[in-house]
Design a protein around this motif. Structure first.
Motif, short mmCIF file in Angstrom:
data_model
loop_
_atom_site.label_atom_id
_atom_site.label_comp_id
_atom_site.label_asym_id
_atom_site.label_seq_id
_atom_site.Cartn_x
_atom_site.Cartn_y
_atom_site.Cartn_z
N GLY A 163 0.29 -3.00 8.83
CA GLY A 163 -0.61 -2.21 7.98
C GLY A 163 -2.04 -2.24 8.45
O GLY A 163 -2.33 -2.00 9.63
N TYR A 164 -2.95 -2.59 7.53
CA TYR A 164 -4.38 -2.60 7.84
C TYR A 164 -4.91 -3.99 8.15
O TYR A 164 -6.10 -4.25 8.03
CB TYR A 164 -5.16 -2.01 6.66
CG TYR A 164 -4.95 -0.52 6.45
CD1 TYR A 164 -4.89 0.35 7.51
CD2 TYR A 164 -4.83 0.00 5.16
CE1 TYR A 164 -4.71 1.72 7.31
CE2 TYR A 164 -4.66 1.36 4.95
CZ TYR A 164 -4.59 2.22 6.03
OH TYR A 164 -4.43 3.57 5.83
N THR A 165 -4.04 -4.92 8.51
CA THR A 165 -4.50 -6.28 8.80
C THR A 165 -5.49 -6.26 9.97
O THR A 165 -5.40 -5.43 10.88
CB THR A 165 -3.33 -7.21 9.14
OG1 THR A 165 -2.55 -6.63 10.18
CG2 THR A 165 -2.47 -7.46 7.93
N THR A 177 -0.20 6.57 6.63
CA THR A 177 -0.90 6.09 7.82
C THR A 177 -0.76 4.58 7.95
O THR A 177 -0.53 4.05 9.04
CB THR A 177 -2.40 6.46 7.75
OG1 THR A 177 -2.52 7.88 7.65
CG2 THR A 177 -3.15 5.98 8.97
N CYS A 178 -0.88 3.89 6.83
CA CYS A 178 -0.76 2.44 6.83
C CYS A 178 0.67 2.00 7.09
O CYS A 178 0.93 1.12 7.91
CB CYS A 178 -1.25 1.89 5.49
SG CYS A 178 -0.94 0.13 5.25
N ARG A 183 0.87 -1.19 0.00
CA ARG A 183 0.00 0.00 0.00
C ARG A 183 0.90 1.23 0.00
O ARG A 183 0.89 2.08 0.90
CB ARG A 183 -0.96 -0.02 1.19
CG ARG A 183 -2.13 0.94 1.01
CD ARG A 183 -3.30 0.53 1.87
NE ARG A 183 -4.04 -0.58 1.30
CZ ARG A 183 -5.02 -0.44 0.41
NH1 ARG A 183 -5.34 0.76 -0.04
NH2 ARG A 183 -5.65 -1.49 -0.05
N HIS A 243 -8.77 -5.69 3.73
CA HIS A 243 -7.34 -5.48 3.56
C HIS A 243 -6.56 -6.79 3.73
O HIS A 243 -5.51 -6.95 3.10
CB HIS A 243 -6.85 -4.41 4.54
CG HIS A 243 -7.35 -3.05 4.22
ND1 HIS A 243 -6.85 -2.30 3.19
CD2 HIS A 243 -8.34 -2.30 4.79
CE1 HIS A 243 -7.50 -1.13 3.12
NE2 HIS A 243 -8.40 -1.12 4.08
N ASP A 244 -7.08 -7.71 4.55
CA ASP A 244 -6.44 -9.01 4.64
C ASP A 244 -6.35 -9.67 3.27
O ASP A 244 -5.33 -10.29 2.92
CB ASP A 244 -7.22 -9.92 5.58
CG ASP A 244 -7.07 -9.52 7.04
OD1 ASP A 244 -6.17 -8.72 7.35
OD2 ASP A 244 -7.87 -10.00 7.87
N ASP A 291 -4.74 -6.62 0.39
CA ASP A 291 -3.36 -6.22 0.61
C ASP A 291 -2.41 -7.40 0.78
O ASP A 291 -1.22 -7.27 0.52
CB ASP A 291 -3.24 -5.34 1.86
CG ASP A 291 -4.01 -4.03 1.74
OD1 ASP A 291 -4.53 -3.76 0.64
OD2 ASP A 291 -4.09 -3.30 2.74
N ASN A 318 -8.73 -6.03 9.21
CA ASN A 318 -9.87 -5.68 8.38
C ASN A 318 -9.88 -6.70 7.24
O ASN A 318 -8.92 -6.78 6.47
CB ASN A 318 -9.72 -4.26 7.85
CG ASN A 318 -10.83 -3.84 6.90
OD1 ASN A 318 -11.03 -4.47 5.86
ND2 ASN A 318 -11.52 -2.77 7.24
N LYS A 364 -10.23 11.10 4.44
CA LYS A 364 -10.74 11.01 5.80
C LYS A 364 -11.98 11.89 5.99
O LYS A 364 -12.82 11.59 6.85
CB LYS A 364 -9.66 11.39 6.81
CG LYS A 364 -9.16 12.82 6.72
CD LYS A 364 -8.05 13.06 7.75
CE LYS A 364 -7.53 14.50 7.69
NZ LYS A 364 -6.45 14.72 8.70
N ASP A 399 0.69 5.27 1.29
CA ASP A 399 -0.25 5.46 2.39
C ASP A 399 0.56 5.52 3.69
O ASP A 399 0.84 4.50 4.32
CB ASP A 399 -1.26 4.31 2.42
CG ASP A 399 -2.39 4.53 3.42
OD1 ASP A 399 -2.18 5.29 4.39
OD2 ASP A 399 -3.46 3.94 3.23
#
Length: 523
Positions: free
Chosen positions: A233-235, A199-200, A194, A240-241, A244, A237, A491, A197
């Motif tokens: 990261g966003y794991t 934030t990620c 990602r 995203h799993d 991503d 969710n 956001k 990003d």
């Protein structure tokens, strides 16, 4: 008459004598020519033997020199005996080890170059093919290290040769000879797809990939390739799993047919356990914790990062072996031993009703009139199930529920990711909240659903179906100009239209959508 007969009889004798003389003369010439060629050949061979004996062996018999390879054998990794690894302190014969690995290299070279990505670099390991006169080929391996930082979604590095991964070091080392005076290249990569990003990626450990002539001694040698990636990261969710990690991991690892070692940084045991079935199908070996390991692991091929294309998509033109999302969902259904490979025609449903799964979110974008929706669907002849998978859900159990259904519906959100378990030709209905979110809904689930061989229906709610009417007056730009919010940071869109909005579905208006899903089963 006697003279004529005598002359006629003598003519064949003369012709026979001439032919015999000519044949003898030709044989004599042929003999002299053969002797001349043989003499030249012996002179040439004598010169070659005396001046270039190695070149003679290679060119005449098809043999080529090969790069020395590290020892190999049976390693013990993370306390798990897997029959594929060995510690360097073992008593294996180096010559036998080199012979075994040389055979492995030959087998890989015979498979061709379809799985190799070649990027220009000062040090490369590519299979160079030399054509022989009889159509034979010689493949020699040269060392290669390269990183592709041009992709908009991911940075990925591929290393071939002597590659060392010291545990808990944040480094991947590519060995080069000490007499190489060229600039030692180095790259910094966050192995999570990602890119951009912040934030990620803030929680993703940065790794340094560099060429060096000095490195810690190998303590564990591996006969398989390695793929290094992060599970931060966003794991957690589910969208995203899959988008991503699981889809990119399938694209990157499936070509190895299980003969690959996963090296995971930002190790999260709960995530590994949740998706253990998929990970085991892609790799035959226990997942290695990069950050918690103290060994120096050595490989002949290492990929740092995962190949990733568009959001929740696979581009067959860029994927090894032309993989598609249909290949991925077939892999997922096989992994979870799901029985249904197609949706039954409605004429074959005399023994049961068509099944509808409603993904019911519990916090944001939730249905506020779920009872009305269920009653309406049952009135159309559906058997209805209401559920939602979460972080703690048993993936295998929920996958079986989804696979048993003919239609799945839900408001735009991570729960729709469960469409990967649906049988081909099933129908997915995405309900789009108010706020100009159609483009996002298509990107996240619409296009992927169609690429998976599913029937896709999209339903955009009206202002009257949104609970935003309880927060803003009707003349607010939330209703009059929702697209104006999309010019701001995401956001702002998220906080305005996604985090604070629920849905009260107009069941009379939505009924036609469920009818269309039934019609899909007739076709």
């Amino acid at each position: 008459m006697s003279k004529e007969k005598s002359g006629a009889a003598a003519e064949p004798v003369k012709m026979g004598s001439k032919l015999k003389l000519a044949r003898n003369d030709n044989q004599s010439r042929r003999f002299r020519l053969v002797m001349l060629v043989l003499g030249c050949f012996l002179v040439t061979m004598t010169y070659l033997v005396a001046s270039k004996p190695q070149g003679l062996v290679r060119s005449s018999f098809g043999f080529g020199t090969s790069m020395p390879t590290p020892l190999s054998g049976d390693d013990v990794l993370n306390g798990d005996e897997n029959g594929r690894h060995s510690t360097a302190s073992g008593g294996e014969d180096p010559q036998n080890s080199r012979a075994s690995e040389s055979n492995d290299e030959k087998e890989r070279s015979l498979q061709g170059e379809k799985n190799a990505i070649v990027v220009d670099s000062t040090s490369q390991e590519v299979a160079r093919t030399h054509e022989l006169t009889e159509g034979e080929q010689i493949h020699t391996l040269e060392r290669k290290s390269s990183c592709d930082l041009s992709d908009e979604r991911v940075d990925i590095c591929e290393l071939y040769g002597d590659v060392r991964i010291p545990g808990n070091s944040s480094s991947v080392l590519f060995m080069e000879s000490s007499n190489n005076t060229e600039h030692k290249e180095a790259w910094r990569v966050r192995p999570y797809p990602r890119k951009g990003d912040e934030t990620c990626l803030r929680e993703v450990r940065e790794l340094t990939i560099r060429a060096t002539s000095e490195a810690p001694r190998c303590t564990v040698h591996h006969n398989v390739s390695a793929i290094v990636f992060s599970v931060s990261g966003y794991t957690g969710n589910i969208f995203h799993d899959f988008s991503d990690l699981l889809v990119p991991l399938f694209v990157t690892a499936r070509q190895f047919d299980g003969e690959v070692q996963f090296v995971v940084t930002d190790f999260r045991r709960w995530w590994i356990n949740k998706y253990r079935l998929a990970l085991r199908r892609l790799s035959k070996y226990p997942v290695m914790d990069f950050d918690g390991d103290e060994e120096v692991h050595c490989f002949k091929q290492v990929i740092v990062g995962l190949r990733a294309h568009q959001e929740f998509q696979i581009d067959p033109a860029r994927a090894p072996n032309g993989y598609t999302l249909i290949d991925f969902t077939r892999f997922i259904r096989s992994t979870y031993s799901l029985q249904r490979e197609t949706v039954n025609n409605i004429e074959d449903l005399a023994a049961r009703k068509p099944r509808l799964l409603i993904i019911a979110r519990k916090r944001t974008r939730a249905f506020t009139n779920i009872g009305e929706i269920v009653a309406m669907a049952e009135g159309l002849g559906y058997e209805v199930a209401v559920d939602e998978a979460n972080v703690s859900s048993d993936m295998a159990q929920f996958a079986r529920i989804v696979n048993s259904c003919d239609v799945m519906m839900g408001v735009h959100g991570a729960g729709l990711t469960n469409l990967v378990f649906l049988p081909p030709n099933a129908t997915i209905i995405q309900i789009v909240p108010w706020g100009g979110l159609e483009w996002m809904s298509m990107l996240d689930f619409g296009y992927p659903a169609m690429a998976m061989g599913l029937k896709y229906l999209q339903y955009s709610i009206t202002i009257e179906e949104s609970t935003l009417t309880e927060q803003y007056p009707r003349d607010h730009r939330v209703f009059t100009d929702p697209m104006s919010f999309h010019g701001s940071e995401f956001k702002v869109v998220r906080s305005t239209f996604m985090k604070t909005q629920n849905v009260k579905l107009d069941v009379n208006r939505f009924k036609s959508v469920l009818w269309e899903a039934l019609e899909n089963m007739i076709q």
